[in-house]
Motif scaffolding. Structure first.
Motif, mmCIF file in Angstrom:
data_model
loop_
_atom_site.group_PDB
_atom_site.id
_atom_site.type_symbol
_atom_site.label_atom_id
_atom_site.label_comp_id
_atom_site.label_asym_id
_atom_site.label_seq_id
_atom_site.Cartn_x
_atom_site.Cartn_y
_atom_site.Cartn_z
ATOM 1 N N ASP A 70 0.804 -1.228 0.000
ATOM 2 C CA ASP A 70 0.000 0.000 0.000
ATOM 3 C C ASP A 70 0.837 1.279 0.000
ATOM 4 O O ASP A 70 0.329 2.356 0.324
ATOM 5 C CB ASP A 70 -0.946 0.025 1.214
ATOM 6 N N TYR A 71 2.104 1.179 -0.386
ATOM 7 C CA TYR A 71 2.962 2.365 -0.422
ATOM 8 C C TYR A 71 2.689 3.190 -1.675
ATOM 9 O O TYR A 71 2.767 4.414 -1.663
ATOM 10 C CB TYR A 71 4.433 1.940 -0.386
ATOM 11 N N GLY A 72 2.386 2.529 -2.776
ATOM 12 C CA GLY A 72 2.173 3.241 -4.040
ATOM 13 C C GLY A 72 3.488 3.473 -4.766
ATOM 14 O O GLY A 72 4.420 2.674 -4.673
ATOM 15 N N ALA A 124 0.452 2.291 5.715
ATOM 16 C CA ALA A 124 -0.191 1.739 6.910
ATOM 17 C C ALA A 124 0.578 0.551 7.467
ATOM 18 O O ALA A 124 0.690 0.385 8.687
ATOM 19 C CB ALA A 124 -1.633 1.333 6.576
ATOM 20 N N ILE A 125 1.149 -0.284 6.582
ATOM 21 C CA ILE A 125 1.865 -1.470 7.043
ATOM 22 C C ILE A 125 3.134 -1.097 7.798
ATOM 23 O O ILE A 125 3.663 -1.898 8.577
ATOM 24 C CB ILE A 125 2.210 -2.389 5.838
ATOM 25 N N LEU A 126 3.605 0.134 7.628
ATOM 26 C CA LEU A 126 4.838 0.578 8.267
ATOM 27 C C LEU A 126 4.582 1.329 9.576
ATOM 28 O O LEU A 126 5.544 1.703 10.264
ATOM 29 C CB LEU A 126 5.636 1.477 7.317
ATOM 30 N N VAL A 203 11.219 -7.479 10.019
ATOM 31 C CA VAL A 203 10.372 -6.933 11.086
ATOM 32 C C VAL A 203 10.911 -7.449 12.414
ATOM 33 O O VAL A 203 10.958 -8.663 12.649
ATOM 34 C CB VAL A 203 8.893 -7.370 10.925
ATOM 35 N N ARG A 204 11.352 -6.537 13.268
ATOM 36 C CA ARG A 204 11.904 -6.937 14.557
ATOM 37 C C ARG A 204 10.789 -7.364 15.510
ATOM 38 O O ARG A 204 9.626 -7.011 15.326
ATOM 39 C CB ARG A 204 12.700 -5.772 15.154
ATOM 40 N N GLN A 205 11.170 -8.112 16.521
ATOM 41 C CA GLN A 205 10.177 -8.579 17.502
ATOM 42 C C GLN A 205 9.429 -7.415 18.123
ATOM 43 O O GLN A 205 8.218 -7.486 18.340
ATOM 44 C CB GLN A 205 10.880 -9.408 18.591
ATOM 45 N N SER A 206 10.133 -6.314 18.385
ATOM 46 C CA SER A 206 9.503 -5.147 18.995
ATOM 47 C C SER A 206 8.549 -4.431 18.037
ATOM 48 O O SER A 206 7.747 -3.600 18.469
ATOM 49 C CB SER A 206 10.582 -4.165 19.470
ATOM 50 N N GLU A 207 8.643 -4.741 16.724
ATOM 51 C CA GLU A 207 7.799 -4.092 15.727
ATOM 52 C C GLU A 207 6.628 -4.969 15.281
ATOM 53 O O GLU A 207 5.775 -4.524 14.520
ATOM 54 C CB GLU A 207 8.640 -3.727 14.490
ATOM 55 N N LEU A 257 5.971 -7.029 4.934
ATOM 56 C CA LEU A 257 5.884 -5.627 4.535
ATOM 57 C C LEU A 257 5.632 -5.472 3.038
ATOM 58 O O LEU A 257 5.294 -4.381 2.575
ATOM 59 C CB LEU A 257 7.178 -4.885 4.896
ATOM 60 N N VAL A 258 5.801 -6.553 2.295
ATOM 61 C CA VAL A 258 5.811 -6.501 0.833
ATOM 62 C C VAL A 258 4.591 -7.216 0.269
ATOM 63 O O VAL A 258 4.184 -8.261 0.787
ATOM 64 C CB VAL A 258 7.113 -7.139 0.294
#
Length: 274
Positions: A70-72, A124-126, A203-207, A257-258
């Motif tokens: 959804d980044y475009g 949004a995914i970020l 994606v880190r565990q904290s994220e 993320l992709v």
């Protein structure tokens, strides 16, 4: 501040695929028929032996489909500055210190700025992710000016300390002249280390969230194919268009993320040479 997170896995297991890709690129370039006169190798050789310096100024714009969900599109407009002298070459965000030639192979030390990375608010995914920064890269490059094609090899490391990643890129291209136009089909393969891919696509565990699982990306290979068109308006002015598509390796396309396995890109430019 560095966002790098140590990754103990080895990334070298993908290197053999790079050299297989190199062989395929060379074979493909050798199979291209001589459809028209091309001065690519001769021009490169003449430029290498010339003591003259050449400048160019212009404007470049690029539109590239982002791999992030959804980044475009990522759109950029930048000034275009080129310089080619006896010992130094500048092309946009890439600078080379020429080390000399061995037969038909040119060697150089290379520095490059890469406009990758993202901010957490870009899609949004970020949301909730730490920002990933763009980096400066440095390393070496070699170009083989063969009669059939121009083959390039580039190794770079992230000297900004953001990802601590490495890249190894192989490319093949050949130009064909048709009047004022010059068409250059090109192919490329890029090996990206696990530190590189994990920084930009992990994606880190904290994220991690319910919509975004934790993910540790390994090394991978991206493939690119494209066509560049240079059109001479006058002896000093030219228009440039480069259309390409990149197919991402599985370490990138499997990231939460992709949402795509490939992305197209279009680059347009105007250059005045003096």
């Amino acid at each position: 501040m560095s966002f790098h997170q140590g990754n103990p896995r080895r990334s070298g297991h993908s290197l053999p695929f790079i050299f297989i890709g190199f062989a395929l690129l060379a074979a493909t370039a050798a199979a291209v028929p001589a459809m028209a006169q091309t001065a690519g190798a001769a021009d490169d050789s003449a430029a290498q032996n010339s003591s003259a310096s050449h400048w160019g100024l212009g404007l470049a714009a690029s539109v590239e489909r982002s791999p992030y969900r959804d980044y475009g599109n990522k759109t950029r407009v930048l000034p275009l500055i080129t310089y080619d002298g006896p010992r130094f070459r500048l092309q946009g965000t890439t600078a080379d210190l020429k080390l000399g030639s061995l037969s038909s192979v040119d060697f150089s030390l290379r520095a490059k700025y890469s406009g990758e990375g993202y901010s957490s608010g870009d899609a949004a995914i970020l949301n909730g992710m730490e920002d990933r920064k763009s980096s400066f890269w440095a390393g070496g490059a070699a170009t083989w000016r063969s009669p059939l094609a121009r083959i390039s090899l580039e190794w770079l490391g992230d000297v900004s300390g953001n990802s601590s990643g490495q890249t190894l890129r192989l490319g093949a291209e050949r130009g064909f002249s048709f009047g004022k136009a010059r068409l250059t089909p090109h192919l490329g393969a890029a090996w990206l280390s696990s530190n590189y891919t994990d920084y930009y696509y992990g994606v880190r565990q904290s994220e991690a969230t319910s919509a975004r699982r934790a993910y540790s990306a390994g090394s991978t290979v991206n493939l690119t194919a494209g066509l560049r068109v240079d059109y001479a308006l006058t002896a000093s002015q030219s228009l440039i268009m480069d259309a390409s598509v990149t197919r991402y390796g599985s370490a990138i396309s499997d990231s939460p993320l992709v949402d795509r396995s490939s992305s197209p890109a279009l680059r347009l430019g105007y250059l005045y040479k003096f």
